[in-house]
Scaffold this motif. Sequence first.
Motif, PDB file in Angstrom:
ATOM      1  N   GLY A 268      -1.717  -1.064   7.939  1.00 34.57           N
ATOM      2  CA  GLY A 268      -0.675  -0.070   8.179  1.00 34.57           C
ATOM      3  C   GLY A 268      -1.170   0.972   9.166  1.00 34.57           C
ATOM      4  O   GLY A 268      -2.032   0.692  10.018  1.00 34.57           O
ATOM      5  N   PHE A 269      -0.666   2.165   9.024  1.00 31.41           N
ATOM      6  CA  PHE A 269      -0.972   3.238   9.969  1.00 31.41           C
ATOM      7  C   PHE A 269      -2.482   3.487  10.105  1.00 31.41           C
ATOM      8  O   PHE A 269      -2.965   3.809  11.188  1.00 31.41           O
ATOM      9  CB  PHE A 269      -0.262   4.527   9.528  1.00 31.41           C
ATOM     10  CG  PHE A 269      -0.382   5.647  10.514  1.00 31.41           C
ATOM     11  CD1 PHE A 269       0.558   5.811  11.526  1.00 31.41           C
ATOM     12  CD2 PHE A 269      -1.430   6.556  10.446  1.00 31.41           C
ATOM     13  CE1 PHE A 269       0.450   6.842  12.452  1.00 31.41           C
ATOM     14  CE2 PHE A 269      -1.553   7.593  11.354  1.00 31.41           C
ATOM     15  CZ  PHE A 269      -0.613   7.739  12.366  1.00 31.41           C
ATOM     16  N   CYS A 270      -3.205   3.346   8.994  1.00 28.23           N
ATOM     17  CA  CYS A 270      -4.642   3.674   9.017  1.00 28.23           C
ATOM     18  C   CYS A 270      -5.520   2.541   9.557  1.00 28.23           C
ATOM     19  O   CYS A 270      -6.744   2.698   9.643  1.00 28.23           O
ATOM     20  CB  CYS A 270      -5.117   4.080   7.628  1.00 28.23           C
ATOM     21  SG  CYS A 270      -4.998   2.744   6.412  1.00 28.23           S
TER      22      CYS A 270
ATOM     23  N   ARG B  79       1.981   7.964   3.559  1.00 33.39           N
ATOM     24  CA  ARG B  79       2.711   7.151   4.552  1.00 33.39           C
ATOM     25  C   ARG B  79       3.423   5.972   3.909  1.00 33.39           C
ATOM     26  O   ARG B  79       4.390   5.450   4.478  1.00 33.39           O
ATOM     27  CB  ARG B  79       1.751   6.677   5.642  1.00 33.39           C
ATOM     28  CG  ARG B  79       1.180   7.837   6.446  1.00 33.39           C
ATOM     29  CD  ARG B  79       0.765   7.428   7.829  1.00 33.39           C
ATOM     30  NE  ARG B  79       0.139   8.549   8.505  1.00 33.39           N
ATOM     31  CZ  ARG B  79       0.744   9.322   9.421  1.00 33.39           C
ATOM     32  NH1 ARG B  79       1.987   9.075   9.775  1.00 33.39           N
ATOM     33  NH2 ARG B  79       0.101  10.323   9.975  1.00 33.39           N
ATOM     34  N   GLU B  80       2.909   5.507   2.771  1.00 27.52           N
ATOM     35  CA  GLU B  80       3.549   4.422   2.009  1.00 27.52           C
ATOM     36  C   GLU B  80       3.965   3.269   2.927  1.00 27.52           C
ATOM     37  O   GLU B  80       5.125   2.851   2.955  1.00 27.52           O
ATOM     38  CB  GLU B  80       4.755   4.958   1.219  1.00 27.52           C
ATOM     39  CG  GLU B  80       4.342   6.018   0.213  1.00 27.52           C
ATOM     40  CD  GLU B  80       5.472   6.475  -0.684  1.00 27.52           C
ATOM     41  OE1 GLU B  80       6.626   6.061  -0.462  1.00 27.52           O
ATOM     42  OE2 GLU B  80       5.187   7.253  -1.618  1.00 27.52           O
ATOM     43  N   CYS B  81       2.993   2.715   3.625  1.00 27.39           N
ATOM     44  CA  CYS B  81       3.280   1.657   4.601  1.00 27.39           C
ATOM     45  C   CYS B  81       3.800   0.376   3.951  1.00 27.39           C
ATOM     46  O   CYS B  81       4.510  -0.398   4.595  1.00 27.39           O
ATOM     47  CB  CYS B  81       2.024   1.326   5.400  1.00 27.39           C
ATOM     48  SG  CYS B  81       1.405   2.718   6.352  1.00 27.39           S
TER      49      CYS B  81
ATOM     50  N   ARG C  47      -2.757  -4.910   1.821  1.00 28.23           N
ATOM     51  CA  ARG C  47      -4.146  -4.754   2.275  1.00 28.23           C
ATOM     52  C   ARG C  47      -5.087  -5.701   1.535  1.00 28.23           C
ATOM     53  O   ARG C  47      -6.213  -5.915   1.997  1.00 28.23           O
ATOM     54  CB  ARG C  47      -4.589  -3.287   2.121  1.00 28.23           C
ATOM     55  CG  ARG C  47      -3.849  -2.387   3.103  1.00 28.23           C
ATOM     56  CD  ARG C  47      -4.193  -0.929   2.906  1.00 28.23           C
ATOM     57  NE  ARG C  47      -5.611  -0.660   3.101  1.00 28.23           N
ATOM     58  CZ  ARG C  47      -6.190   0.504   2.815  1.00 28.23           C
ATOM     59  NH1 ARG C  47      -5.448   1.500   2.319  1.00 28.23           N
ATOM     60  NH2 ARG C  47      -7.475   0.691   3.010  1.00 28.23           N
TER      61      ARG C  47
ATOM     62  N   VAL D  17       2.166  -2.315   3.276  1.00 34.80           N
ATOM     63  CA  VAL D  17       1.496  -3.539   3.743  1.00 34.80           C
ATOM     64  C   VAL D  17       0.576  -4.064   2.647  1.00 34.80           C
ATOM     65  O   VAL D  17       0.167  -3.327   1.743  1.00 34.80           O
ATOM     66  CB  VAL D  17       0.668  -3.274   5.022  1.00 34.80           C
ATOM     67  CG1 VAL D  17       1.589  -2.906   6.173  1.00 34.80           C
ATOM     68  CG2 VAL D  17      -0.374  -2.176   4.793  1.00 34.80           C
TER      69      VAL D  17
ATOM     70  N   ASN E 133      -5.777   8.372   8.169  1.00 35.36           N
ATOM     71  CA  ASN E 133      -4.318   8.313   8.035  1.00 35.36           C
ATOM     72  C   ASN E 133      -3.634   9.425   8.839  1.00 35.36           C
ATOM     73  O   ASN E 133      -2.431   9.609   8.733  1.00 35.36           O
ATOM     74  CB  ASN E 133      -3.887   8.339   6.558  1.00 35.36           C
ATOM     75  CG  ASN E 133      -4.224   9.640   5.859  1.00 35.36           C
ATOM     76  OD1 ASN E 133      -5.007  10.454   6.355  1.00 35.36           O
ATOM     77  ND2 ASN E 133      -3.638   9.837   4.690  1.00 35.36           N
TER      78      ASN E 133
ATOM     79  N   HIS F  15      -7.480   7.083   2.673  1.00 38.27           N
ATOM     80  CA  HIS F  15      -6.969   5.718   2.819  1.00 38.27           C
ATOM     81  C   HIS F  15      -7.871   4.691   2.143  1.00 38.27           C
ATOM     82  O   HIS F  15      -7.570   3.501   2.160  1.00 38.27           O
ATOM     83  CB  HIS F  15      -6.786   5.388   4.311  1.00 38.27           C
ATOM     84  CG  HIS F  15      -8.008   5.646   5.140  1.00 38.27           C
ATOM     85  ND1 HIS F  15      -8.640   6.873   5.193  1.00 38.27           N
ATOM     86  CD2 HIS F  15      -8.733   4.843   5.954  1.00 38.27           C
ATOM     87  CE1 HIS F  15      -9.683   6.799   6.001  1.00 38.27           C
ATOM     88  NE2 HIS F  15      -9.761   5.580   6.459  1.00 38.27           N
TER      89      HIS F  15
ATOM     90  N   CYS G  72       0.805  -1.232   0.000  1.00 36.17           N
ATOM     91  CA  CYS G  72       0.000   0.000   0.000  1.00 36.17           C
ATOM     92  C   CYS G  72       0.841   1.288   0.000  1.00 36.17           C
ATOM     93  O   CYS G  72       1.652   1.534   0.891  1.00 36.17           O
ATOM     94  CB  CYS G  72      -0.959   0.004   1.195  1.00 36.17           C
ATOM     95  SG  CYS G  72      -2.133   1.378   1.073  1.00 36.17           S
ATOM     96  N   ASP G  73       0.584   2.068  -1.044  1.00 34.16           N
ATOM     97  CA  ASP G  73       1.169   3.420  -1.118  1.00 34.16           C
ATOM     98  C   ASP G  73       0.054   4.411  -1.478  1.00 34.16           C
ATOM     99  O   ASP G  73       0.291   5.409  -2.159  1.00 34.16           O
ATOM    100  CB  ASP G  73       2.300   3.475  -2.149  1.00 34.16           C
ATOM    101  CG  ASP G  73       1.822   3.221  -3.577  1.00 34.16           C
ATOM    102  OD1 ASP G  73       0.638   2.846  -3.767  1.00 34.16           O
ATOM    103  OD2 ASP G  73       2.623   3.421  -4.505  1.00 34.16           O
ATOM    104  N   ILE G  74      -1.132   4.113  -1.012  1.00 36.20           N
ATOM    105  CA  ILE G  74      -2.292   4.931  -1.379  1.00 36.20           C
ATOM    106  C   ILE G  74      -2.216   6.333  -0.783  1.00 36.20           C
ATOM    107  O   ILE G  74      -2.669   7.300  -1.382  1.00 36.20           O
ATOM    108  CB  ILE G  74      -3.599   4.204  -0.969  1.00 36.20           C
ATOM    109  CG1 ILE G  74      -3.789   2.964  -1.845  1.00 36.20           C
ATOM    110  CG2 ILE G  74      -4.820   5.112  -1.047  1.00 36.20           C
ATOM    111  CD1 ILE G  74      -3.898   3.231  -3.339  1.00 36.20           C
ATOM    112  N   CYS G  75      -1.624   6.449   0.395  1.00 29.36           N
ATOM    113  CA  CYS G  75      -1.430   7.790   0.960  1.00 29.36           C
ATOM    114  C   CYS G  75       0.064   8.014   1.195  1.00 29.36           C
ATOM    115  O   CYS G  75       0.864   7.090   1.034  1.00 29.36           O
ATOM    116  CB  CYS G  75      -2.270   7.972   2.225  1.00 29.36           C
ATOM    117  SG  CYS G  75      -1.442   7.491   3.745  1.00 29.36           S
TER     118      CYS G  75
END
Length: 335
Positions: free
Chosen positions: A48-50, A36-38, A42, A40, A86, A137, A31-34
């Motif tokens: 991730g963070f969200c 933060r580019e976690c 999904r 993970v 997020n 997110h 996931c790099d949708i926001c």
Amino acid sequence: MLKEEPEYIALYRSGELARRARTLEARLRSCDICPRECGVNRLEDEMGFCHSGYLPVVAAVCAHHGEEPAISGDRGSGTIFLGNCNLRCAYCQNHQISQDHRAQSGNQIEHHALAGHMLYLQNELGCHNINFVSPSHFVPQLVKAVLEAVPLGLRVPLVYNTSGYDSIDTLKALDGIVSIYLADLRYASNRWGKKFSQVSDYVERARDAIEEMYRQVGNLVVDEGGVARRGLIVRHLILPNGLAGSRESLAWLADEVSPAVTVSIMAQYYPAHRAPQIPLLARRITTGEYEEVLGLLDELGMENGWVQEMDAPDTYLPDFAREGHPFEPAMNRRK
Ligand code: SF4
């Protein structure tokens, strides 16, 4: 008369909407949708963070009469509150749904059910638009649901109602899908962003995001009834003790975006969530702080938009545990 179809209809017909939905969903694998580019997965419900997995989380659905006049109109804005977030704003008014991911896990729904919510708001409640609140997110899930809703008759403009902490690549994937961006500009200092929202690069990210939104949709365009059809509205919440950096943020907006951009000055700050324990955030704004921001608008020649009245906190405080509707249907903004 400005009642032409939103652009997402043409994107659907050309197959581009389906292509965007596929590309966005594939990005959930790492996931790099926001910003933060976690990274993970999904698609497998790694979080991730969200704290959000594959399925969308919908916390509330309602006709909202308390948004800006051009968004609510006379029939209300078809608001879909997404669960989780997020950011982690210490003073979040929506903390019941944004920061309690365990409770929100019970609000996961299938994409087709989300599409059904959009059609309900449009067809049953007659709302002017579909207003995704805290969408950053869940963009792949929203686009996938729009793809399902269009052949079933979805036709109203889509509003992307965001904290501003958005990825440019993700926003580019929304070009032509979203008609109206309703974006916060929260801080002019990463120090306060880090301290109060757990984000280290809010200022650069939000400014880049707002520039991209403006590139896509430009200034606000309304129909004959004054209801938004397209454009950018920037929201600026006045925080106590100058924490929102109002002068710097509004000057940036006037200089780098446009003095003609529509701004919505929000006076509704209330020390919600953890704010009562944080001295800098533990009070409402003063009349002096409020009038200073109004003076800035004059000074910068920013004439388009709305300013909330000082009594706004009482009418805008949501309660997501309230039966039926998180807001009292009150409205108190002036042009
Ligand atoms: S959307 Fe969530 S998982 Fe993805 S990068 Fe952002 S915070 Fe991380």
